[in-house]
Design a protein around this motif. Structure first.
Motif, short mmCIF file in Angstrom:
data_model
loop_
_atom_site.label_atom_id
_atom_site.label_comp_id
_atom_site.label_asym_id
_atom_site.label_seq_id
_atom_site.Cartn_x
_atom_site.Cartn_y
_atom_site.Cartn_z
N LYS A 4 0.83 -1.21 0.00
CA LYS A 4 0.00 0.00 0.00
C LYS A 4 0.87 1.26 0.00
O LYS A 4 0.58 2.22 -0.71
CB LYS A 4 -0.93 0.01 1.22
N GLU A 5 1.94 1.25 0.77
CA GLU A 5 2.83 2.41 0.84
C GLU A 5 3.53 2.64 -0.50
O GLU A 5 3.67 3.79 -0.93
CB GLU A 5 3.86 2.21 1.95
N SER A 11 1.72 6.63 -7.01
CA SER A 11 0.52 7.29 -7.52
C SER A 11 0.80 8.76 -7.84
O SER A 11 -0.03 9.42 -8.46
CB SER A 11 -0.62 7.18 -6.52
N MET A 12 1.96 9.25 -7.45
CA MET A 12 2.35 10.63 -7.74
C MET A 12 3.13 10.68 -9.05
O MET A 12 3.79 9.71 -9.41
CB MET A 12 3.22 11.18 -6.60
N PRO A 13 3.12 11.81 -9.76
CA PRO A 13 3.82 11.88 -11.04
C PRO A 13 5.34 11.93 -10.94
O PRO A 13 6.04 11.57 -11.88
CB PRO A 13 3.28 13.14 -11.69
N LEU A 72 1.23 -5.80 -6.65
CA LEU A 72 1.08 -4.98 -5.45
C LEU A 72 -0.39 -4.77 -5.11
O LEU A 72 -0.79 -4.85 -3.95
CB LEU A 72 1.78 -3.63 -5.63
N LYS A 73 -1.20 -4.53 -6.14
CA LYS A 73 -2.64 -4.35 -5.92
C LYS A 73 -3.26 -5.63 -5.37
O LYS A 73 -4.11 -5.58 -4.48
CB LYS A 73 -3.34 -3.97 -7.22
N SER A 74 -2.84 -6.78 -5.89
CA SER A 74 -3.42 -8.04 -5.43
C SER A 74 -3.02 -8.34 -3.98
O SER A 74 -3.81 -8.92 -3.24
CB SER A 74 -3.00 -9.20 -6.34
N TYR A 77 -5.30 -6.40 -1.77
CA TYR A 77 -6.62 -7.02 -1.75
C TYR A 77 -6.64 -8.22 -0.80
O TYR A 77 -7.55 -8.38 0.00
CB TYR A 77 -7.01 -7.45 -3.17
N LEU A 78 -5.61 -9.05 -0.85
CA LEU A 78 -5.52 -10.21 0.04
C LEU A 78 -5.40 -9.78 1.49
O LEU A 78 -6.00 -10.36 2.38
CB LEU A 78 -4.33 -11.09 -0.34
N ASP A 79 -4.63 -8.73 1.73
CA ASP A 79 -4.46 -8.22 3.09
C ASP A 79 -5.79 -7.75 3.66
O ASP A 79 -6.12 -8.00 4.80
CB ASP A 79 -3.43 -7.09 3.10
N LYS A 80 -6.59 -7.09 2.84
CA LYS A 80 -7.90 -6.60 3.29
C LYS A 80 -8.84 -7.77 3.59
O LYS A 80 -9.59 -7.72 4.55
CB LYS A 80 -8.53 -5.69 2.22
N GLU A 81 -8.80 -8.83 2.78
CA GLU A 81 -9.63 -9.99 3.02
C GLU A 81 -9.31 -10.66 4.34
O GLU A 81 -10.19 -11.07 5.08
CB GLU A 81 -9.46 -11.02 1.89
#
Length: 85
Positions: A4-5, A11-13, A72-74, A77-81
């Protein structure tokens, strides 16, 4: 550093030395060297494009570290689950 970090940073340019230090888990001097390499390569490809002082394009940092954004996105998602259960 957690996925996430890393995603928040990319996410910044633009990325600074501090961002490169966090992503690569490297020292200040190593981050500075990496930034110079990225800047030099970018200038060879795009000599007339704007680049702020003290930063490099995030897209180039992603390429340098070969970051797998979908992975990284996946992981997030797993961490949230796991937290929900």
């Amino acid at each position: 550093m957690k996925a996430k970090e890393i995603l928040e940073i990319i996410s910044m340019p633009w990325c600074s030395n501090q961002d490169i230090m966090k992503i690569g888990n490297v020292s200040t001097s190593t981050a500075s060297k990496i930034k110079k390499v990225i800047e030099s390569e970018f200038r060879k490809k795009e000599p007339n494009k704007f680049m702020p002082a003290h930063c490099v394009p995030t897209k180039e940092v992603i390429k340098y570290f070969d970051l797998d954004i979908e992975f990284l996105k996946s992981v997030i998602y797993l961490d949230k689950e796991e937290r929900v259960e």
